[in-house]
Design an enzyme around this catalytic site. Structure first.
Site, PDB file in Angstrom:
ATOM      1  N   TYR A 105       0.838  -1.210   0.000  1.00  0.00           N
ATOM      2  CA  TYR A 105       0.000   0.000   0.000  1.00  0.00           C
ATOM      3  C   TYR A 105       0.869   1.254   0.000  1.00  0.00           C
ATOM      4  O   TYR A 105       0.586   2.223  -0.693  1.00  0.00           O
ATOM      5  CB  TYR A 105      -0.930   0.007   1.219  1.00  0.00           C
ATOM      6  CG  TYR A 105      -1.947   1.120   1.146  1.00  0.00           C
ATOM      7  CD1 TYR A 105      -3.137   0.937   0.445  1.00  0.00           C
ATOM      8  CD2 TYR A 105      -1.696   2.361   1.729  1.00  0.00           C
ATOM      9  CE1 TYR A 105      -4.063   1.964   0.337  1.00  0.00           C
ATOM     10  CE2 TYR A 105      -2.620   3.389   1.625  1.00  0.00           C
ATOM     11  CZ  TYR A 105      -3.804   3.190   0.933  1.00  0.00           C
ATOM     12  OH  TYR A 105      -4.710   4.217   0.819  1.00  0.00           O
ATOM     13  N   PHE A 131      -7.909  21.079 -24.386  1.00  0.00           N
ATOM     14  CA  PHE A 131      -8.254  19.673 -24.568  1.00  0.00           C
ATOM     15  C   PHE A 131      -9.512  19.440 -23.736  1.00  0.00           C
ATOM     16  O   PHE A 131      -9.722  20.116 -22.735  1.00  0.00           O
ATOM     17  CB  PHE A 131      -7.107  18.744 -24.141  1.00  0.00           C
ATOM     18  CG  PHE A 131      -7.459  17.300 -24.348  1.00  0.00           C
ATOM     19  CD1 PHE A 131      -7.567  16.790 -25.633  1.00  0.00           C
ATOM     20  CD2 PHE A 131      -7.749  16.466 -23.281  1.00  0.00           C
ATOM     21  CE1 PHE A 131      -7.952  15.467 -25.845  1.00  0.00           C
ATOM     22  CE2 PHE A 131      -8.125  15.144 -23.486  1.00  0.00           C
ATOM     23  CZ  PHE A 131      -8.230  14.642 -24.771  1.00  0.00           C
ATOM     24  N   THR A 132     -10.338  18.490 -24.153  1.00  0.00           N
ATOM     25  CA  THR A 132     -11.666  18.315 -23.546  1.00  0.00           C
ATOM     26  C   THR A 132     -11.598  18.210 -22.014  1.00  0.00           C
ATOM     27  O   THR A 132     -12.213  19.010 -21.301  1.00  0.00           O
ATOM     28  CB  THR A 132     -12.346  17.066 -24.127  1.00  0.00           C
ATOM     29  OG1 THR A 132     -11.456  15.955 -24.004  1.00  0.00           O
ATOM     30  CG2 THR A 132     -12.692  17.256 -25.595  1.00  0.00           C
ATOM     31  N   ASP A 151       1.079  20.440 -20.764  1.00  0.00           N
ATOM     32  CA  ASP A 151       0.465  19.137 -20.947  1.00  0.00           C
ATOM     33  C   ASP A 151       1.454  18.370 -21.820  1.00  0.00           C
ATOM     34  O   ASP A 151       1.548  18.589 -23.033  1.00  0.00           O
ATOM     35  CB  ASP A 151      -0.910  19.261 -21.609  1.00  0.00           C
ATOM     36  CG  ASP A 151      -1.623  17.912 -21.687  1.00  0.00           C
ATOM     37  OD1 ASP A 151      -0.919  16.893 -21.856  1.00  0.00           O
ATOM     38  OD2 ASP A 151      -2.857  17.870 -21.589  1.00  0.00           O
ATOM     39  N   LYS A 181      -0.502   7.599 -23.586  1.00  0.00           N
ATOM     40  CA  LYS A 181      -0.064   7.958 -24.941  1.00  0.00           C
ATOM     41  C   LYS A 181       1.440   7.679 -25.091  1.00  0.00           C
ATOM     42  O   LYS A 181       1.832   6.533 -25.095  1.00  0.00           O
ATOM     43  CB  LYS A 181      -0.445   9.399 -25.257  1.00  0.00           C
ATOM     44  CG  LYS A 181      -1.946   9.607 -25.519  1.00  0.00           C
ATOM     45  CD  LYS A 181      -2.772   9.803 -24.307  1.00  0.00           C
ATOM     46  CE  LYS A 181      -4.203  10.204 -24.614  1.00  0.00           C
ATOM     47  NZ  LYS A 181      -4.801  11.051 -23.616  1.00  0.00           N
ATOM     48  N   ARG A 193     -13.997  15.093 -33.808  1.00  0.00           N
ATOM     49  CA  ARG A 193     -13.364  16.194 -33.079  1.00  0.00           C
ATOM     50  C   ARG A 193     -13.849  17.480 -33.732  1.00  0.00           C
ATOM     51  O   ARG A 193     -13.151  18.124 -34.510  1.00  0.00           O
ATOM     52  CB  ARG A 193     -11.830  16.114 -33.137  1.00  0.00           C
ATOM     53  CG  ARG A 193     -11.241  14.970 -32.329  1.00  0.00           C
ATOM     54  CD  ARG A 193     -11.013  15.270 -30.856  1.00  0.00           C
ATOM     55  NE  ARG A 193     -12.114  14.936 -29.987  1.00  0.00           N
ATOM     56  CZ  ARG A 193     -11.967  14.478 -28.730  1.00  0.00           C
ATOM     57  NH1 ARG A 193     -10.774  14.232 -28.237  1.00  0.00           N
ATOM     58  NH2 ARG A 193     -13.002  14.286 -27.967  1.00  0.00           N
ATOM     59  N   PHE A 249     -19.681  14.187 -25.979  1.00  0.00           N
ATOM     60  CA  PHE A 249     -19.295  13.353 -27.127  1.00  0.00           C
ATOM     61  C   PHE A 249     -19.152  11.875 -26.765  1.00  0.00           C
ATOM     62  O   PHE A 249     -19.325  11.008 -27.608  1.00  0.00           O
ATOM     63  CB  PHE A 249     -17.993  13.862 -27.771  1.00  0.00           C
ATOM     64  CG  PHE A 249     -16.830  13.936 -26.811  1.00  0.00           C
ATOM     65  CD1 PHE A 249     -16.630  15.050 -26.014  1.00  0.00           C
ATOM     66  CD2 PHE A 249     -15.933  12.886 -26.721  1.00  0.00           C
ATOM     67  CE1 PHE A 249     -15.570  15.111 -25.126  1.00  0.00           C
ATOM     68  CE2 PHE A 249     -14.861  12.937 -25.834  1.00  0.00           C
ATOM     69  CZ  PHE A 249     -14.685  14.056 -25.031  1.00  0.00           C
TER      70      PHE A 249
HETATM   71  C1  LIG Z   1      -5.691  12.015 -23.119  1.00  0.00           C
HETATM   72  C2  LIG Z   1      -5.311  13.375 -22.770  1.00  0.00           C
HETATM   73  C3  LIG Z   1      -5.580  13.903 -21.506  1.00  0.00           C
HETATM   74  C4  LIG Z   1      -6.388  13.163 -20.454  1.00  0.00           C
HETATM   75  O1  LIG Z   1      -5.748  12.031 -20.039  1.00  0.00           O
HETATM   76  P1  LIG Z   1      -6.517  10.671 -19.643  1.00  0.00           P
HETATM   77  O2  LIG Z   1      -5.385   9.733 -19.376  1.00  0.00           O
HETATM   78  O3  LIG Z   1      -7.365  10.269 -20.796  1.00  0.00           O
HETATM   79  O4  LIG Z   1      -7.309  10.956 -18.427  1.00  0.00           O
HETATM   80  C5  LIG Z   1      -5.103  15.169 -21.227  1.00  0.00           C
HETATM   81  N1  LIG Z   1      -4.448  15.888 -22.152  1.00  0.00           N
HETATM   82  C6  LIG Z   1      -4.209  15.432 -23.388  1.00  0.00           C
HETATM   83  C7  LIG Z   1      -3.475  16.263 -24.361  1.00  0.00           C
HETATM   84  C8  LIG Z   1      -4.642  14.157 -23.746  1.00  0.00           C
HETATM   85  O5  LIG Z   1      -4.433  13.717 -24.994  1.00  0.00           O
END
Ligand SMILES: *Cc1c(COP(=O)(O)O)cnc(C)c1O
Length: 457
Positions: free
Chosen positions: A70, A122-123, A213, A256, A381, A448
């Protein structure tokens, strides 16, 4: 020109192509939203590059070395070292995925009524800022809004716009600046090293915190290498590390660049932000030494971070595979966003379907048609993803109305992508048969993902 992948295949996963009839049924049952399709009904899945990478044998071996304590798991310390070595950031807060990190940073930095200025939203990033009472402001270069502009750094922040914005609102009204690497909503477009440097120096003049980001910072680093001659002989890992000099904090969705199926983190040089986010992580994610990940997840992530920069040919093959796919479409006259992005090829739905007005969701209609015609899954998108203004309730009407064909890392061969390209080229010849949609179910948050539609014709 031809670049074979720097890996070979050790394990395979069968996929099946349904008949066109069955695909029509499946799309209807999913309310013409590709997010609602079952993955077993998808032949080639280009919905997203998020969490869809193939891990290496070295990462899988790391899974067996998970220390599921933990507190104080050894994998957490391995991850801390990897983030320090590769990103140069000393203070790490792990989270279950990227949006967990966005949530914590927004809670600490944003006060109600304050602004966050960014190259492009970003969303999930915008939602977390708005949830804490913040107001989003895009300050990306104008070229980014033009899908036909060949400008090499369409992810750049317009420093004039930013400077005017800071003057107008005053530094205290700005919670933080955000610069997204290989800006997703602009089509996977990089910023230049000069740009991030200029943004940082402007921010420091005014004492404003800068967050990158860095979810796709590796792909951004590759583009800097090939598009800025000053870096043509610099290893990608050094470019990546230099990019990190010009920000205070990074947030990363590890699903990613980092080659894992789940995970994320924030990392910073700022002690105060570190302490405050580490206090919050125990409420929202998990203890500060796992943040929502298991020990084995953290080990696979630590290894993925090191692996992505261990050989420049990894990033080079990744981005060039995407480019090759895009060029097949481009050469056949299918309208795409240029330059081709790092992680995806974006179809320009406005030019693909000029007969469908934006309020009939042309990009959404195109994702459904592509699935029915080819078995390939893509993502909208455009206006559906852009959602509504939280104050006025009006739909945001973005300039870009795009369909994203996103390439998972190390998963599909060039043959899969050639099949997808051929299907889309055939569909383009019959584009006049595609009708617009009407939305019949609309969720209030990130609509979406779960919205449902019906065809208008
Ligand atoms: C995917 C993504 C996020 C969010 O991350 P999650 O792992 O899906 O929660 C934030 N910023 C960018 C640029 C992304 O592509």
């Amino acid at each position: 020109m031809f670049l074979p992948p720097p890996w070979k295949i050790k394990m395979v996963e069968p996929i099946r192509l349904l008949s066109e009839d069955e695909r029509g049924q499946a799309m209807k049952a999913a309310g013409f939203n590709t997010f609602l399709l079952d993955s077993k009904d998808v032949y080639i899945d280009l919905l997203t590059d998020s969490g869809t990478s193939a891990m290496s044998d070295y990462q899988w071996a790391g899974i067996m070395l998970g220390d599921e304590a933990y507190a104080g798991s050894r994998n957490f310390y391995n991850l801390t070292e990897a983030v320090k070595d590769v990103y140069g950031m000393p203070l790490l807060v792990p989270t279950h995925q990227g949006r967990g990190a966005e949530h914590l940073v927004s809670r600490v930095l944003v006060k109600p009524g304050q602004y966050v200025a960014s190259n492009m939203y970003f969303t999930t990033s915008r939602v977390h800022v708005e949830e804490t009472g913040g107001i989003w402001k895009d300050v990306i270069v104008e070229e980014a809004h033009d899908p036909q502009s060949e400008f090499p750094f369409k992810g750049n922040i317009d420093t004039e716009k930013l400077s005017r914005f800071i003057q107008e609102k005053g530094k205290d009204a700005i919670a933080f600046l955000r610069i997204e690497a290989n800006c997703n909503m602009a089509g996977g477009q990089p910023f230049s090293m000069e740009n991030v440097k200029a943004v940082f120096s402007l921010a420091k003049e005014h004492g404003i915190h800068v967050v990158m980001d860095a979810t796709r910072a590796l792909e951004n680093a590759y583009f800097i290498k090939i598009r800025d001659s000053a870096f043509k002989n610099t290893p990608i890992r050094d470019i990546l590390k230099e990019m990190m000099k010009y920000v205070d904090t990074i947030i990363v969705s590890s699903k990613k660049d980092n080659l894992v199926n789940i995970g994320g983190f924030l990392a910073t040089r700022d002690n105060r932000l570190f302490e405050e986010t580490r206090n919050l992580v125990v409420t929202y994610e998990g203890l500060h030494t796992y943040g929502g990940m298991s020990g084995r997840d953290m080990e696979a992530l630590a290894r993925g971070i090191r692996e992505m920069v261990s050989d420049d040919r990894h990033a080079e093959h990744r981005v060039r595979q995407v480019e090759r796919f895009g060029m097949l479409l481009h050469a056949a006259g299918v309208p795409i966003v240029v330059p081709i992005g790092g992680h995806a090829v974006y179809l320009d739905a406005k030019r693909f379907l000029p007969h469908i007005p934006q309020n009939q969701y042309p990009a959404q209609a195109l994702t459904a048609a592509i699935y029915e015609k080819t078995g390939v899954r893509s993502m909208e998108r455009g206006i559906v993803s852009a959602g509504r203004d939280p104050k006025t309730g009006e739909e945001h009407k973005p300039n870009l109305e795009l369909v994203r064909l996103t390439i998972p890392r190390r998963v599909y061969t060039d043959d899969h992508l050639a099949f997808a390209a051929n299907g889309i080229i055939e569909l383009f010849k019959k584009k006049d048969d595609i009708a617009g949609l009407r939305m019949v179910y609309e969720p209030t948050q990130l609509r979406f993902f779960q919205a449902r539609f019906e065809p208008l014709a």
